[in-house]
Design a protein around this motif. Structure first.
Motif, PDB file in Angstrom:
ATOM      1  N   GLY A  85      47.038  35.084  21.589  1.00  0.00           N
ATOM      2  CA  GLY A  85      45.725  35.637  21.899  1.00  0.00           C
ATOM      3  C   GLY A  85      45.196  35.178  23.238  1.00  0.00           C
ATOM      4  N   LYS A  86      45.220  33.875  23.478  1.00  0.00           N
ATOM      5  CA  LYS A  86      44.713  33.326  24.737  1.00  0.00           C
ATOM      6  C   LYS A  86      45.515  33.858  25.921  1.00  0.00           C
ATOM      7  N   ASP A  87      46.842  33.905  25.782  1.00  0.00           N
ATOM      8  CA  ASP A  87      47.692  34.413  26.863  1.00  0.00           C
ATOM      9  C   ASP A  87      47.377  35.878  27.152  1.00  0.00           C
ATOM     10  N   ALA A  88      47.229  36.686  26.101  1.00  0.00           N
ATOM     11  CA  ALA A  88      46.983  38.114  26.280  1.00  0.00           C
ATOM     12  C   ALA A  88      45.648  38.357  26.967  1.00  0.00           C
ATOM     13  N   VAL A  89      44.642  37.580  26.623  1.00  0.00           N
ATOM     14  CA  VAL A  89      43.327  37.720  27.263  1.00  0.00           C
ATOM     15  C   VAL A  89      43.458  37.483  28.774  1.00  0.00           C
ATOM     16  N   GLU A  90      44.166  36.424  29.159  1.00  0.00           N
ATOM     17  CA  GLU A  90      44.348  36.116  30.576  1.00  0.00           C
ATOM     18  C   GLU A  90      45.164  37.191  31.284  1.00  0.00           C
ATOM     19  N   GLU A  91      46.169  37.713  30.597  1.00  0.00           N
ATOM     20  CA  GLU A  91      47.021  38.754  31.192  1.00  0.00           C
ATOM     21  C   GLU A  91      46.264  40.065  31.370  1.00  0.00           C
ATOM     22  N   HIS A  92      45.410  40.403  30.405  1.00  0.00           N
ATOM     23  CA  HIS A  92      44.569  41.594  30.556  1.00  0.00           C
ATOM     24  C   HIS A  92      43.683  41.461  31.796  1.00  0.00           C
ATOM     25  N   ASP A  93      43.142  40.264  31.996  1.00  0.00           N
ATOM     26  CA  ASP A  93      42.275  40.032  33.151  1.00  0.00           C
ATOM     27  C   ASP A  93      43.050  40.192  34.460  1.00  0.00           C
ATOM     28  N   GLU A  94      44.286  39.722  34.489  1.00  0.00           N
ATOM     29  CA  GLU A  94      45.117  39.870  35.691  1.00  0.00           C
ATOM     30  C   GLU A  94      45.372  41.341  36.006  1.00  0.00           C
ATOM     31  N   ILE A  95      45.660  42.107  34.972  1.00  0.00           N
ATOM     32  CA  ILE A  95      45.913  43.541  35.157  1.00  0.00           C
ATOM     33  C   ILE A  95      44.671  44.231  35.693  1.00  0.00           C
ATOM     34  N   LEU A  96      43.527  43.949  35.092  1.00  0.00           N
ATOM     35  CA  LEU A  96      42.285  44.596  35.505  1.00  0.00           C
ATOM     36  C   LEU A  96      41.868  44.172  36.912  1.00  0.00           C
ATOM     37  N   SER A  97      42.092  42.928  37.260  1.00  0.00           N
ATOM     38  CA  SER A  97      41.757  42.459  38.601  1.00  0.00           C
ATOM     39  C   SER A  97      42.589  43.194  39.649  1.00  0.00           C
ATOM     40  N   ALA A  98      43.874  43.402  39.347  1.00  0.00           N
ATOM     41  CA  ALA A  98      44.747  44.134  40.265  1.00  0.00           C
ATOM     42  C   ALA A  98      44.310  45.588  40.394  1.00  0.00           C
ATOM     43  N   LEU A  99      43.942  46.208  39.278  1.00  0.00           N
ATOM     44  CA  LEU A  99      43.474  47.593  39.307  1.00  0.00           C
ATOM     45  C   LEU A  99      42.169  47.711  40.078  1.00  0.00           C
ATOM     46  N   ALA A 100      41.268  46.762  39.873  1.00  0.00           N
ATOM     47  CA  ALA A 100      39.980  46.780  40.577  1.00  0.00           C
ATOM     48  C   ALA A 100      40.170  46.622  42.085  1.00  0.00           C
ATOM     49  N   ALA A 101      41.203  45.878  42.468  1.00  0.00           N
ATOM     50  CA  ALA A 101      41.488  45.672  43.893  1.00  0.00           C
ATOM     51  C   ALA A 101      42.270  46.826  44.502  1.00  0.00           C
ATOM     52  N   GLY A 102      42.687  47.780  43.665  1.00  0.00           N
ATOM     53  CA  GLY A 102      43.467  48.907  44.158  1.00  0.00           C
ATOM     54  C   GLY A 102      44.878  48.518  44.550  1.00  0.00           C
ATOM     55  N   ASP A 103      45.385  47.427  43.961  1.00  0.00           N
ATOM     56  CA  ASP A 103      46.718  46.914  44.296  1.00  0.00           C
ATOM     57  C   ASP A 103      47.711  47.352  43.221  1.00  0.00           C
ATOM     58  N   ALA A 104      48.382  48.466  43.458  1.00  0.00           N
ATOM     59  CA  ALA A 104      49.300  49.030  42.467  1.00  0.00           C
ATOM     60  C   ALA A 104      50.461  48.085  42.178  1.00  0.00           C
ATOM     61  N   LEU A 105      51.013  47.458  43.212  1.00  0.00           N
ATOM     62  CA  LEU A 105      52.149  46.557  43.015  1.00  0.00           C
ATOM     63  C   LEU A 105      51.756  45.365  42.152  1.00  0.00           C
ATOM     64  N   ALA A 106      50.599  44.775  42.436  1.00  0.00           N
ATOM     65  CA  ALA A 106      50.136  43.634  41.642  1.00  0.00           C
ATOM     66  C   ALA A 106      49.885  44.052  40.200  1.00  0.00           C
TER      67      ALA A 106
END
Length: 222
Positions: free
Chosen positions: A168-189
């Motif tokens: 659970g804790k890992d997935a929460v952090e990973e979701h945040d990483e994905i969303l941060s990359a999307l918010a930055a417009g960084d497709a590769l990240a």
């Protein structure tokens, strides 16, 4: 306006409930009960079950009815490979099309997921996790690819992965990483973050299987 036929709507409804774990593996599906729940006739339910059987979500015969297929450990490694390939395409498409408003909506789902895990409600967390990924991939506007991914999800051991205490804790952090990359417009990240997200759950589950001395998910002995 929803242009899907009634059987397609029923199939989508059941497909989502199977993937999210609301309908557990091995559960028997009764046409009359589904029809009553959805306030429909038997015909679209019967046709929907035929569609789900063709896709591999359920199995059935004329005597015992339909049942959600059990987890197949031997095929999981292949499913993982296909998920990485197809979901890589979807997250790239999402990164190219996502809006600020959609980011906000996804963050709300991610927070709902985190809250469910914090309360120890694994069933709710799994359901929200499905909605989070489905909504994120819908943005890519690649319906055929998403359809195949959903078929793969039906064969993936999400229930076993979510049962691992640290997931659970890992997935929460990973979701945040994905969303941060999307918010930055960084497709590769975003693609790299999604790959990490998919692989980390798999790695944890294999480690737990090996520790328990059980059969590994690729079908070989630990």
């Amino acid at each position: 306006m929803d242009y899907r036929t009634k059987e397609e709507q029923v199939a989508d409804y059941l497909r989502e409930r199977i993937i999210s774990g609301v309908i557990p593996r091995g559960s028997r599906l009764k046409q009359a009960e589904i029809a009553e729940e959805l306030r429909l006739s038997i015909t679209p339910v019967r046709e929907a079950l035929k569609l789900l059987e063709a896709e591999g979500f359920i199995s059935g015969d004329s005597y015992r009815g339909s049942r959600v297929v059990p987890f197949d450990a031997a095929s999981s490694a292949e499913v993982l490979t296909l998920r990485l390939l197809l979901e890589n395409q979807l997250i790239r498409g999402t990164a190219e099309k996502i809006t600020t408003e959609q980011i906000v909506e996804l963050r709300a789902l991610a927070q709902e997921f985190a809250a469910a895990f914090e309360k120890g409600d694994r069933a709710a967390a799994r359901w929200v996790n499905y909605r989070f990924h489905r909504q994120m991939y819908d943005i890519a506007q690649m319906p055929q690819t998403l359809h195949f991914v959903q078929i793969l999800w039906a064969r993936y051991p999400f229930d076993l992965i979510n049962a691992v205490e640290s997931r659970g804790k890992d997935a929460v952090e990973e979701h945040d990483e994905i969303l941060s990359a999307l918010a930055a417009g960084d497709a590769l990240a975003a693609m790299l973050a999604m790959r990490k997200h998919i692989e980390s759950g798999w790695t944890i589950l294999k480690a737990q299987s090996a520790k328990a001395g059980s059969v590994l998910l690729d079908g070989t002995n630990a």
